[in-house]
Design an enzyme around this catalytic site. Structure first.
Site, PDB file in Angstrom:
ATOM      1  N   PRO A   2       0.832  -1.209   0.000  1.00  0.00           N
ATOM      2  CA  PRO A   2       0.000   0.000   0.000  1.00  0.00           C
ATOM      3  C   PRO A   2       0.866   1.257   0.000  1.00  0.00           C
ATOM      4  O   PRO A   2       1.896   1.314   0.659  1.00  0.00           O
ATOM      5  CB  PRO A   2      -0.798  -0.111   1.292  1.00  0.00           C
ATOM      6  N   GLU A   3       0.455   2.240  -0.779  1.00  0.00           N
ATOM      7  CA  GLU A   3       1.153   3.529  -0.787  1.00  0.00           C
ATOM      8  C   GLU A   3       0.292   4.554  -0.056  1.00  0.00           C
ATOM      9  O   GLU A   3      -0.797   4.250   0.421  1.00  0.00           O
ATOM     10  CB  GLU A   3       1.460   3.939  -2.227  1.00  0.00           C
ATOM     11  N   LYS A  61       3.356   6.609   4.927  1.00  0.00           N
ATOM     12  CA  LYS A  61       2.573   5.368   4.939  1.00  0.00           C
ATOM     13  C   LYS A  61       2.335   4.871   6.360  1.00  0.00           C
ATOM     14  O   LYS A  61       1.855   3.767   6.563  1.00  0.00           O
ATOM     15  CB  LYS A  61       3.313   4.302   4.129  1.00  0.00           C
ATOM     16  N   HIS A  97      -6.386 -15.672   7.990  1.00  0.00           N
ATOM     17  CA  HIS A  97      -5.336 -14.673   8.154  1.00  0.00           C
ATOM     18  C   HIS A  97      -5.687 -13.607   9.189  1.00  0.00           C
ATOM     19  O   HIS A  97      -5.039 -12.568   9.250  1.00  0.00           O
ATOM     20  CB  HIS A  97      -5.006 -14.049   6.798  1.00  0.00           C
ATOM     21  N   ARG A 116       0.228 -12.045   4.644  1.00  0.00           N
ATOM     22  CA  ARG A 116       1.656 -12.331   4.575  1.00  0.00           C
ATOM     23  C   ARG A 116       2.385 -12.020   5.884  1.00  0.00           C
ATOM     24  O   ARG A 116       3.589 -12.234   5.980  1.00  0.00           O
ATOM     25  CB  ARG A 116       2.257 -11.592   3.390  1.00  0.00           C
ATOM     26  N   LYS A 162      21.686  17.123  -2.361  1.00  0.00           N
ATOM     27  CA  LYS A 162      21.812  15.663  -2.427  1.00  0.00           C
ATOM     28  C   LYS A 162      22.462  15.258  -3.744  1.00  0.00           C
ATOM     29  O   LYS A 162      21.870  15.412  -4.810  1.00  0.00           O
ATOM     30  CB  LYS A 162      20.423  15.002  -2.320  1.00  0.00           C
ATOM     31  N   ARG A 272      14.073  -2.708  -7.550  1.00  0.00           N
ATOM     32  CA  ARG A 272      12.716  -2.633  -8.069  1.00  0.00           C
ATOM     33  C   ARG A 272      12.795  -2.194  -9.523  1.00  0.00           C
ATOM     34  O   ARG A 272      13.822  -2.350 -10.163  1.00  0.00           O
ATOM     35  CB  ARG A 272      11.874  -1.671  -7.222  1.00  0.00           C
TER      36      ARG A 272
END
Ligand SMILES: [Zn+2]
Length: 286
Positions: A2-3, A61, A97, A116, A162, A272
């Site tokens: 989830p974002e 999040k 679950h 999970r 940065k 990713r």
């Protein structure tokens, strides 16, 4: 996973249904779901029992319920959704679950279901950081672009110093929180910036545009999620995601760019994938 928009949808649903409720019973069905609560399941249960839920909070999040068992709210139930965590309201789900169930004083049950088992609950003390109360585990997390007190220009200044890839910095929760891999790619596409460019090499106005794009893409996703939200169950599903159909970059390798028609590309990035348009977002020269 989830974002931010998915987590915010969950927070809004919870805010409507659990604020001002008192927890009257708690059952931990799987110890792994409370492993982050170092004092153990019995302590977590004891501290939740009789606690009033005074509100909800989110940063990036991170999601939490503030608990007010005394005059001032000093602790919070921090919810880690992990990869597949769900907060369900209603009857206790008949689900293998099911990890934790809390009974509220209006008779509804707040259940944590997690296929999970990467997620879980913990209780943490509240601390004040930069004028805002947040749970201790969230103290080092920067404000997210949807935070009313998000200071875009200060973040631009940080990014200007940065000397690493801009996408890496968008994912750096100490610089700006809540921008995950999907929305980083969406924001970079909207602002026409390749994620491999150095943050310090981008002009201030481009960095500002990029942060605005990150806020806009998450607001759009939130508007969409708000309409598909089921009021009975506060629900987040990390596998399918609510917002896939509105994505312009993420997952679109081999398809035409919706702006210029060039074939979108996929590259490996930080274990990713990054999706981008090679024409709108040219790679930096080696
Ligand atoms: Zn393009």
């Amino acid at each position: 996973m989830p974002e931010l928009p998915e987590v915010e949808v969950v927070r809004r649903g919870l805010a409507q249904r659990v604020t001002d409720r008192t927890i009257t019973a708690v059952r931990v069905h799987h110890p792994r779901a409370v492993r982050r609560h170092e004092a153990g399941p019995a302590d977590l249960t004891a501290r939740l029992l009789g606690s009033a839920i005074t509100g909800t909070g989110r940063r990036g999040k991170y999601l939490w319920l503030t608990l007010g068992d005394t005059v001032e709210s000093s602790s919070a139930l921090v919810v880690h959704l992990g990869m597949s965590g769900q907060m369900l309201l209603g009857d206790v789900p008949n689900d293998n679950h099911l990890r934790i169930a809390a009974l509220l004083d209006d008779g509804t049950t707040l259940s944590f279901v997690d296929q999970r088992t990467f997620g879980g609950w913990m209780i943490a003390e509240m601390v004040t950081v930069d004028g805002t109360d947040v749970p201790m585990p969230v103290a080092h997390i920067a404000r997210d672009p949807l935070d009313p007190r998000f200071d875009r220009d200060s973040v631009v200044t940080v990014l200007r110093h940065k000397h690493s890839e801009i996408k890496r910095q968008l994912l750096n929760q100490a610089v700006v929180s809540g921008v995950g891999n999907i929305y980083a790619d969406e924001a970079l596409w909207r602002a026409k910036v390749n994620g491999a460019r150095l943050a310090s090499g981008l002009p201030r106005r481009k960095l500002a545009e990029l942060l605005d794009a990150a806020a806009a893409v998450m607001t759009d996703a939130l508007d969409e999620g708000g309409t598909s939200f089921d009021s009975l169950y506060v629900n987040v599903n990390g596998e399918s995601g609510y917002f896939d159909r509105s994505l312009d970059a993420y997952g679109r390798a081999g398809e035409p760019c919706r702006r210029c028609g060039a074939v979108m590309r996929r590259e490996k990035f930080m274990n990713r994938s990054s999706f981008y348009c090679p024409r709108c977002q040219p790679r930096p020269r080696a």
